[in-house]
Design a protein around this motif. Structure first.
Motif, PDB file in Angstrom:
ATOM      1  N   ARG A 136       0.819  -1.217   0.000  1.00  0.00           N
ATOM      2  CA  ARG A 136       0.000   0.000   0.000  1.00  0.00           C
ATOM      3  C   ARG A 136       0.848   1.260   0.000  1.00  0.00           C
ATOM      4  O   ARG A 136       0.323   2.353  -0.169  1.00  0.00           O
ATOM      5  CB  ARG A 136      -0.917   0.011   1.237  1.00  0.00           C
ATOM      6  CG  ARG A 136      -1.879  -1.172   1.300  1.00  0.00           C
ATOM      7  CD  ARG A 136      -2.874  -1.155   0.160  1.00  0.00           C
ATOM      8  NE  ARG A 136      -3.777  -2.302   0.215  1.00  0.00           N
ATOM      9  CZ  ARG A 136      -4.679  -2.569  -0.704  1.00  0.00           C
ATOM     10  NH1 ARG A 136      -4.799  -1.785  -1.762  1.00  0.00           N
ATOM     11  NH2 ARG A 136      -5.461  -3.625  -0.590  1.00  0.00           N
ATOM     12  N   SER A 137       2.118   1.141   0.251  1.00  0.00           N
ATOM     13  CA  SER A 137       2.970   2.332   0.287  1.00  0.00           C
ATOM     14  C   SER A 137       4.361   1.961  -0.205  1.00  0.00           C
ATOM     15  O   SER A 137       4.692   0.784  -0.354  1.00  0.00           O
ATOM     16  CB  SER A 137       3.047   2.887   1.714  1.00  0.00           C
ATOM     17  OG  SER A 137       3.616   1.921   2.584  1.00  0.00           O
ATOM     18  N   GLY A 138       5.178   2.977  -0.457  1.00  0.00           N
ATOM     19  CA  GLY A 138       6.536   2.744  -0.933  1.00  0.00           C
ATOM     20  C   GLY A 138       6.579   2.465  -2.423  1.00  0.00           C
ATOM     21  O   GLY A 138       5.595   2.604  -3.149  1.00  0.00           O
ATOM     22  N   ARG A 139       7.741   2.048  -2.866  1.00  0.00           N
ATOM     23  CA  ARG A 139       7.924   1.774  -4.292  1.00  0.00           C
ATOM     24  C   ARG A 139       7.131   0.538  -4.729  1.00  0.00           C
ATOM     25  O   ARG A 139       6.938  -0.393  -3.954  1.00  0.00           O
ATOM     26  CB  ARG A 139       9.401   1.560  -4.602  1.00  0.00           C
ATOM     27  CG  ARG A 139      10.258   2.811  -4.497  1.00  0.00           C
ATOM     28  CD  ARG A 139      11.677   2.544  -4.977  1.00  0.00           C
ATOM     29  NE  ARG A 139      12.384   1.600  -4.122  1.00  0.00           N
ATOM     30  CZ  ARG A 139      13.542   1.020  -4.439  1.00  0.00           C
ATOM     31  NH1 ARG A 139      14.112   1.281  -5.617  1.00  0.00           N
ATOM     32  NH2 ARG A 139      14.128   0.192  -3.605  1.00  0.00           N
TER      33      ARG A 139
ATOM     34  N   GLU B 225      12.943   5.321  -8.633  1.00  0.00           N
ATOM     35  CA  GLU B 225      12.204   6.071  -7.613  1.00  0.00           C
ATOM     36  C   GLU B 225      10.779   5.542  -7.485  1.00  0.00           C
ATOM     37  O   GLU B 225      10.195   5.534  -6.404  1.00  0.00           O
ATOM     38  CB  GLU B 225      12.180   7.561  -7.953  1.00  0.00           C
ATOM     39  CG  GLU B 225      13.549   8.219  -7.828  1.00  0.00           C
ATOM     40  CD  GLU B 225      13.468   9.724  -7.992  1.00  0.00           C
ATOM     41  OE1 GLU B 225      12.339  10.256  -8.119  1.00  0.00           O
ATOM     42  OE2 GLU B 225      14.530  10.371  -7.995  1.00  0.00           O
ATOM     43  N   ARG B 226      10.225   5.067  -8.600  1.00  0.00           N
ATOM     44  CA  ARG B 226       8.867   4.517  -8.573  1.00  0.00           C
ATOM     45  C   ARG B 226       8.849   3.009  -8.328  1.00  0.00           C
ATOM     46  O   ARG B 226       7.901   2.482  -7.751  1.00  0.00           O
ATOM     47  CB  ARG B 226       8.155   4.823  -9.887  1.00  0.00           C
ATOM     48  CG  ARG B 226       7.723   6.267 -10.024  1.00  0.00           C
ATOM     49  CD  ARG B 226       6.848   6.448 -11.249  1.00  0.00           C
ATOM     50  NE  ARG B 226       7.620   6.850 -12.421  1.00  0.00           N
ATOM     51  CZ  ARG B 226       7.085   7.105 -13.613  1.00  0.00           C
ATOM     52  NH1 ARG B 226       5.784   6.977 -13.795  1.00  0.00           N
ATOM     53  NH2 ARG B 226       7.838   7.479 -14.629  1.00  0.00           N
TER      54      ARG B 226
ATOM     55  N   ASN C 176       7.432   3.138 -18.008  1.00  0.00           N
ATOM     56  CA  ASN C 176       7.330   3.526 -16.596  1.00  0.00           C
ATOM     57  C   ASN C 176       5.897   3.928 -16.233  1.00  0.00           C
ATOM     58  O   ASN C 176       5.335   3.476 -15.234  1.00  0.00           O
ATOM     59  CB  ASN C 176       8.262   4.707 -16.307  1.00  0.00           C
ATOM     60  CG  ASN C 176       9.709   4.294 -16.126  1.00  0.00           C
ATOM     61  OD1 ASN C 176       9.995   3.209 -15.625  1.00  0.00           O
ATOM     62  ND2 ASN C 176      10.630   5.156 -16.522  1.00  0.00           N
ATOM     63  N   ASP C 177       5.316   4.774 -17.056  1.00  0.00           N
ATOM     64  CA  ASP C 177       3.966   5.271 -16.764  1.00  0.00           C
ATOM     65  C   ASP C 177       2.938   4.151 -16.835  1.00  0.00           C
ATOM     66  O   ASP C 177       2.001   4.095 -16.025  1.00  0.00           O
ATOM     67  CB  ASP C 177       3.589   6.390 -17.740  1.00  0.00           C
ATOM     68  CG  ASP C 177       4.388   7.664 -17.505  1.00  0.00           C
ATOM     69  OD1 ASP C 177       5.013   7.791 -16.424  1.00  0.00           O
ATOM     70  OD2 ASP C 177       4.400   8.530 -18.407  1.00  0.00           O
ATOM     71  N   PHE C 178       3.117   3.258 -17.806  1.00  0.00           N
ATOM     72  CA  PHE C 178       2.157   2.164 -17.930  1.00  0.00           C
ATOM     73  C   PHE C 178       2.221   1.240 -16.715  1.00  0.00           C
ATOM     74  O   PHE C 178       1.190   0.865 -16.146  1.00  0.00           O
ATOM     75  CB  PHE C 178       2.405   1.362 -19.209  1.00  0.00           C
ATOM     76  CG  PHE C 178       1.524   0.152 -19.310  1.00  0.00           C
ATOM     77  CD1 PHE C 178       0.178   0.284 -19.587  1.00  0.00           C
ATOM     78  CD2 PHE C 178       2.034  -1.120 -19.068  1.00  0.00           C
ATOM     79  CE1 PHE C 178      -0.655  -0.831 -19.636  1.00  0.00           C
ATOM     80  CE2 PHE C 178       1.213  -2.235 -19.118  1.00  0.00           C
ATOM     81  CZ  PHE C 178      -0.136  -2.083 -19.403  1.00  0.00           C
ATOM     82  N   LEU C 179       3.429   0.863 -16.300  1.00  0.00           N
ATOM     83  CA  LEU C 179       3.559  -0.025 -15.147  1.00  0.00           C
ATOM     84  C   LEU C 179       2.966   0.618 -13.892  1.00  0.00           C
ATOM     85  O   LEU C 179       2.295  -0.048 -13.099  1.00  0.00           O
ATOM     86  CB  LEU C 179       5.026  -0.400 -14.923  1.00  0.00           C
ATOM     87  CG  LEU C 179       5.662  -1.307 -15.983  1.00  0.00           C
ATOM     88  CD1 LEU C 179       7.134  -1.531 -15.677  1.00  0.00           C
ATOM     89  CD2 LEU C 179       4.931  -2.644 -16.078  1.00  0.00           C
ATOM     90  N   GLU C 180       3.205   1.908 -13.732  1.00  0.00           N
ATOM     91  CA  GLU C 180       2.634   2.593 -12.572  1.00  0.00           C
ATOM     92  C   GLU C 180       1.100   2.577 -12.641  1.00  0.00           C
ATOM     93  O   GLU C 180       0.423   2.409 -11.615  1.00  0.00           O
ATOM     94  CB  GLU C 180       3.147   4.022 -12.503  1.00  0.00           C
ATOM     95  CG  GLU C 180       2.692   4.772 -11.254  1.00  0.00           C
ATOM     96  CD  GLU C 180       3.304   6.159 -11.159  1.00  0.00           C
ATOM     97  OE1 GLU C 180       3.655   6.561 -10.034  1.00  0.00           O
ATOM     98  OE2 GLU C 180       3.429   6.841 -12.205  1.00  0.00           O
TER      99      GLU C 180
END
Length: 746
Positions: free
Chosen positions: A391-394, A423-424, A737-741
């Motif tokens: 729920r938190s962190g990378r 960082e993500r 990066n954006d897709f995985l996030e």
């Protein structure tokens, strides 16, 4: 010398009765002397009074919990008695009491090895070595653990050090040979395994390993003779039967193998393995019909599924693609309603549908049914991870692959993986298979490196145990282990991409990362996964090496002829492509078709025989070039007047490398991803001059590129100038990066 020291000397000299008497004398005078007590326990254990010894040494550690020697001996006793869990606990207490007890580290490592906990074993063995325990056995154990996790480049120096200390260590010679085989250093492997076989006389495993190395060195006759010898010693030796099942059809002795199988019906599971090995060997040799025939009467579930999955590696005739697909469809339909059980599909079936995309048709109707049949038949594949997303962190992202080494999968996707946003994301590299310098780049870039070893169930536990948020497969379908792992839910979100350009078929792979130019309108129909279309190709490809300056004469290529280079694997030559090649050569009487020599010589003969029947001009005008170093290969591409990407399954990495040296490629904008990769690269470059939308246009473009020198020079300049748009694309990294996030759970 005090009495306890005398007792120790007597134990060391093997004079156990006298040592026991001395220790008993000490304990009569000093009943709480833990040192004498634990040493007497050792004497009792060695003289057969194991239960008494165990009670005595347990009393010793209760009296003196800081006695590291007593804990260490207790650990050994428990191990000998089969209680490894308690043995590990005792050895851990021994190390805590005396962190410099090198033997305790070594003994704990030995138990960890037996539990296949090789990472922890390696750590303990390296600690023992650092403490000065530099004996042959410690190096041997270290080599074994590295070999078990397929870090053979680390295993080899460990085995060599063990042999330096003990040149007669037969098992070290054997295991050194196996690691050399794994790294394809076959000459050295044969030398090492010859040593092992010499020492081990009639021990079957050493001779079997030598036979395997001889086969891979290209000496199948010697290998077969040795396997036959092994089987006279142990007729039921499964690995030897499997190797013989590979060797006999390769040496054109399939009748002999069929007789061997028929003569040994009593060896059930081993004969199943042998039949599977025969079918896989025949398939690999391009003998599809024989491979299928060898499985037709099989009743074992794994062999029936293997029959459905057995596809031609290379097409012998124009009608073979339809014949093979009809057979696959029929067999899958028959299996779909059956109640079967397969425990370990990765070893019992042992293949993937790798060759299906080369048929030039929609793959999904076959892949979905196949995955459902396998998933239903194999309870082990119904494994589902139990952890909840963070729920938190990378975001914790795992990348699992056996091909992030010297392989196209690394060159296309490896540099992108190395550049994912730390960082993500916390990146966990889950490594299957062998390691090399390219693998080490992934290891260095990842936050955590995990070797995935052992069978299917152990690998599932290892991957799921990392409690990932997202699991990424750079390819599914090229490697047996990743194909079957992808049928289990090992992370809350599972993703694949176009390392092998087809859907996984798996019901538990959630997303497929592709690109808008790689897919036609309505392409979601081709995927069981949810299709994600990036603007870029989703890769970070490095520019190619500087080409070697070579002439046609250097390479044996004719002067005064126009060279049409189609530098692709033999299995990319679909029979429907034959008429295209023939039409090009019919319209250019100065044209020569330049092709790479296949790895298997008989593949060349299969193609030539097929062409001789329907398109003899292709057979007559084909010129085959041998394998060569990359820089020389790139130089050869520059000498071709036109490069051709096949229509049914086009070029990928080969096109990306060609563009960087100014070598234009004629391609076809096909219906499926597998035929659109070169087109998509051109689209990203903003150059569609060499993209055809029909066979007629493809032929026209090939002829114009080869014949029109001015236009050819223009195309060369354009591809070299624009190719930087497909290299080192940081925008592609940002998109991934954006897709995985965006798909992260929670």
């Amino acid at each position: 010398m005090d009495l306890l020291a005398q007792a120790r000397a007597l134990v060391a000299a093997g004079r156990l009765r006298e040592a026991g008497a001395a220790l008993s004398q000490i304990l009569r005078a000093q009943p709480q002397n833990a040192g004498a007590m634990q040493l007497l326990a050792v004497v009792q254990f060695q003289t057969g009074f194991q239960k008494d010894a165990l009670k005595l040494i347990e009393r010793a550690v209760s009296i003196d919990p800081a006695n590291g020697e007593a804990w260490a001996n207790l650990g050994l006793m428990r191990h000998v008695l089969g209680d490894d869990e308690s043995a590990l606990e005792a050895l851990t207490r021994a190390i805590a009491a005396d962190p410099k007890n090198a033997e305790a580290y070594k003994n704990r490592a030995f138990i960890l090895q037996s539990r296949e906990e090789h990472g922890a074993a390696i750590s303990d063995l390296e600690e023992a070595l650092s403490l000065g325990l530099t004996d042959s056995a410690t190096y041997f154990f270290l080599g074994n653990s590295y070999a078990e996790i397929e870090r053979h480049e680390m295993a080899i120096p460990a085995f060599r050090k063990a042999l330096e200390l003990d040149p007669d260590h037969a098992d070290a010679w054997n295991n050194l040979g196996n690691s050399l085989v794994a790294l394809e250093q076959f000459e050295e492997a044969v030398a090492a395994l010859n040593k092992a076989a010499k020492y081990l006389k009639t021990r079957t495993i050493a001779h079997q390993n030598l036979a395997s190395a001889l086969y891979q060195l290209g000496r199948p006759d010697e290998a077969l003779a040795l396997v036959d010898q092994v089987l006279t010693w142990d007729p039921s030796f499964a690995k030897a039967r499997e190797l013989r099942a590979t060797l006999l059809p390769e040496l054109e002795q399939t009748e002999r193998l069929a007789k061997a199988l028929a003569d040994a019906p009593e060896v059930g599971s081993e004969m199943t393995e042998a039949r599977a090995a025969l079918a896989r060997s025949l398939q690999a040799q391009g003998k599809w019909r024989l491979a299928v025939d060898s499985l037709r009467a099989a009743k074992e579930p794994a062999l029936q599924v293997l029959e459905a999955m057995t596809l031609p590696v290379i097409f012998e005739s124009a009608d073979m693609p339809k014949e093979a697909l009809d057979h696959m469809e029929w067999k899958l339909a028959a299996l779909a309603g059956k109640d079967m059980r397969i425990d370990n599909p990765d070893t019992e079936i042992g293949v993937t549908p790798f060759h299906l995309p080369y048929f030039g048709v929609s793959d999904r109707p076959y892949l979905d049914v196949l995955a459902d049949v396998i998933s239903k038949s194999c309870p082990n594949l119904q494994f589902t991870c139990s952890h909840t997303p963070r729920r938190s962190g990378r975001i914790r992202v795992g990348v699992v692959s056996a091909l992030l080494n010297w392989h196209t999968v690394y060159f296309v996707f490896g540099p992108l993986i190395e550049r994912l946003d730390r960082e993500r994301f916390e990146i966990v590299f889950l490594q299957l298979g062998k390691s090399d310098a390219y693998t080490k780049r992934i290891v260095a870039a990842a936050d955590k490196h995990v070797i995935v070893s052992g069978g299917l169930s152990q690998a599932q536990r290892t991957i799921a145990g990392e409690e990932l948020d997202i699991l990424v497969y750079p390819e599914i379908g090229m490697h047996v282990q990743t194909y079957y792992h992808a049928m289990s839910r090992l992370a809350p979100v599972q993703v694949t991409t176009w390392g092998h350009p087809m859907s996984s078929g798996s019901p538990v792979v959630d997303h497929y990362i592709s690109a808008r130019h790689l897919e036609r309108e309505g392409a979601q129909a081709e995927y069981r996964e949810k299709l994600a279309l990036l603007d870029n190709l989703g890769m970070y490809f490095e520019p190619p090496a500087k080409p070697e300056k070579v002439s046609r004469a250097d390479l044996g290529l004719p002067e005064g002829k126009r060279l049409y280079g189609c530098m692709q694997s033999a299995y990319k030559f679909h029979p429907d492509y034959d008429r295209v090649l023939s039409s090009i050569l019919e319209q250019d009487d100065q044209g020569i078709l330049v092709l790479p020599e296949p790895a298997r010589p008989n593949f060349k003969q299969i193609l030539k025989s097929r062409w001789a029947v329907s398109y003899p001009l292709v057979a007559e005008q084909a010129l085959w070039v041998p394998p060569m170093a990359l820089e020389r290969f790139l130089g050869m591409l520059q000498l071709c007047d036109a490069l051709l990407a096949p229509i049914q399954f086009g070029g990928g990495r080969s096109s990306f490398e060609a563009f960087g040296v100014g070598a234009p490629v004629v391609t076809h904008k096909g219906e499926f991803l597998k035929s659109r990769i070169t087109y998509a690269a051109y689209a990203q470059m903003g150059m569609l001059d060499l993209v055809a939308e029909s066979e007629e246009q493809y032929i026209h473009l090939a002829l114009r590129l080869a014949k029109d020198r001015d236009w050819q020079r223009l195309m060369r300049r354009e591809v070299q100038t624009r190719s930087d748009r497909i290299y080192r694309t940081s925008t592609a990294v940002a998109e991934v990066n954006d897709f995985l996030e965006s798909i992260a759970p929670g």
